[in-house]
Write a protein that holds these residues in place. Structure first.
Motif, short mmCIF file in Angstrom:
data_model
loop_
_atom_site.label_atom_id
_atom_site.label_comp_id
_atom_site.label_asym_id
_atom_site.label_seq_id
_atom_site.Cartn_x
_atom_site.Cartn_y
_atom_site.Cartn_z
N VAL A 48 -12.47 13.98 -3.36
CA VAL A 48 -12.71 12.58 -3.71
C VAL A 48 -13.18 11.84 -2.46
N GLU A 49 -14.24 11.05 -2.64
CA GLU A 49 -14.71 10.18 -1.56
C GLU A 49 -13.89 8.89 -1.62
N VAL A 50 -13.35 8.49 -0.49
CA VAL A 50 -12.41 7.36 -0.44
C VAL A 50 -12.98 6.23 0.42
N ARG A 51 -12.91 5.01 -0.14
CA ARG A 51 -13.29 3.81 0.59
C ARG A 51 -12.19 2.76 0.40
N SER A 52 -12.12 1.83 1.35
CA SER A 52 -11.25 0.67 1.15
C SER A 52 -11.92 -0.53 1.80
N ALA A 53 -11.60 -1.70 1.28
CA ALA A 53 -12.21 -2.93 1.79
C ALA A 53 -11.36 -4.12 1.39
N SER A 62 -20.08 18.54 -3.57
CA SER A 62 -20.04 17.08 -3.63
C SER A 62 -18.70 16.63 -4.21
N PRO A 63 -18.23 15.43 -3.81
CA PRO A 63 -16.94 14.95 -4.30
C PRO A 63 -16.95 14.78 -5.83
N ALA A 64 -15.78 14.99 -6.43
CA ALA A 64 -15.63 14.83 -7.88
C ALA A 64 -15.78 13.37 -8.29
N ALA A 65 -15.39 12.47 -7.39
CA ALA A 65 -15.44 11.04 -7.69
C ALA A 65 -15.39 10.26 -6.39
N SER A 66 -15.76 8.99 -6.50
CA SER A 66 -15.68 8.09 -5.37
C SER A 66 -14.77 6.92 -5.77
N GLN A 76 -1.05 9.67 -7.32
CA GLN A 76 -0.87 10.99 -7.96
C GLN A 76 -1.41 10.98 -9.39
N ALA A 77 -1.18 9.90 -10.13
CA ALA A 77 -1.71 9.78 -11.48
C ALA A 77 -3.23 9.68 -11.47
N LEU A 78 -3.79 8.96 -10.49
CA LEU A 78 -5.24 8.83 -10.38
C LEU A 78 -5.89 10.18 -10.06
N VAL A 79 -5.29 10.95 -9.17
CA VAL A 79 -5.81 12.28 -8.84
C VAL A 79 -5.80 13.16 -10.09
N ALA A 80 -4.72 13.10 -10.86
CA ALA A 80 -4.64 13.89 -12.09
C ALA A 80 -5.73 13.47 -13.07
N GLU A 81 -6.00 12.16 -13.17
CA GLU A 81 -7.05 11.67 -14.06
C GLU A 81 -8.42 12.15 -13.60
N ILE A 82 -8.69 12.06 -12.32
CA ILE A 82 -9.98 12.52 -11.78
C ILE A 82 -10.15 14.01 -12.01
N ASP A 83 -9.10 14.77 -11.74
CA ASP A 83 -9.17 16.23 -11.96
C ASP A 83 -9.41 16.56 -13.43
N ALA A 84 -8.75 15.81 -14.32
CA ALA A 84 -8.93 16.05 -15.76
C ALA A 84 -10.37 15.75 -16.18
N GLN A 85 -10.97 14.71 -15.60
CA GLN A 85 -12.37 14.40 -15.91
C GLN A 85 -13.31 15.53 -15.48
N GLN A 86 -12.98 16.18 -14.39
CA GLN A 86 -13.81 17.26 -13.87
C GLN A 86 -13.74 18.50 -14.76
N GLU A 87 -12.63 18.65 -15.47
CA GLU A 87 -12.45 19.83 -16.32
C GLU A 87 -13.20 19.70 -17.62
N LYS A 88 -13.68 18.51 -17.94
CA LYS A 88 -14.38 18.28 -19.21
C LYS A 88 -15.78 18.86 -19.17
#
Length: 139
Positions: free
Chosen positions: A35-40, A4-8, A127-139
């Protein structure tokens, strides 16, 4: 790693034709299935901005098949991160979501030369957002 995706992440701008489409393209490209990606958009345009499509093509990302979509409450509720780019008060707020407001110039009506710096700023933020999401997954 789980399947499952790490984040949406939901990207929102007024027309869902430029900034949010470029951001979604970068995030899909850089994070892949992690990461699950949406835009609107609060008032979606008829098509994605051709200058945004061209600017993204220059960096090897094809967003030409994307269509502007209307912002729905369900899309916000289903997202962990909601990144707004000038949609004002149209974005519903729900507890438990991380809201980021990125003040970015609107590429509407601009040529590809003027869209490139906006594209590059979006890439840096993604790039900063991906790093933040990845860091959250490591916790």
């Amino acid at each position: 790693m789980s399947s499952s995706p790490a984040a949406s992440v939901l990207f929102v701008c007024v027309h869902n034709a430029g900034r949010s489409q470029m951001a979604a393209g970068f995030l899909s490209h850089l994070a892949g299935a992690r990461v699950e990606v949406r835009s609107a958009g609060s008032i979606p345009a008829d098509q994605v901005n051709p200058a945004a499509v061209e600017a993204m093509k220059e960096v090897g990302i094809d967003i030409s098949d994307q269509k502007p979509k209307v912002l729905t409450t369900e899309a916000v509720q289903a997202s962990d991160y909601v990144v707004t780019m000038g949609c004002g008060d149209a974005c519903p707020i729900f507890p438990g979501k991380k809201y980021l407001d990125w003040a970015l110039e609107d590429p509407a009506g601009k040529g590809v030369e003027s869209v490139r710096p906006i594209r590059d700023e979006i890439k840096t933020r993604i790039q900063a957002l991906v790093a933040e999401i990845d860091a959250q997954q490591e916790k």
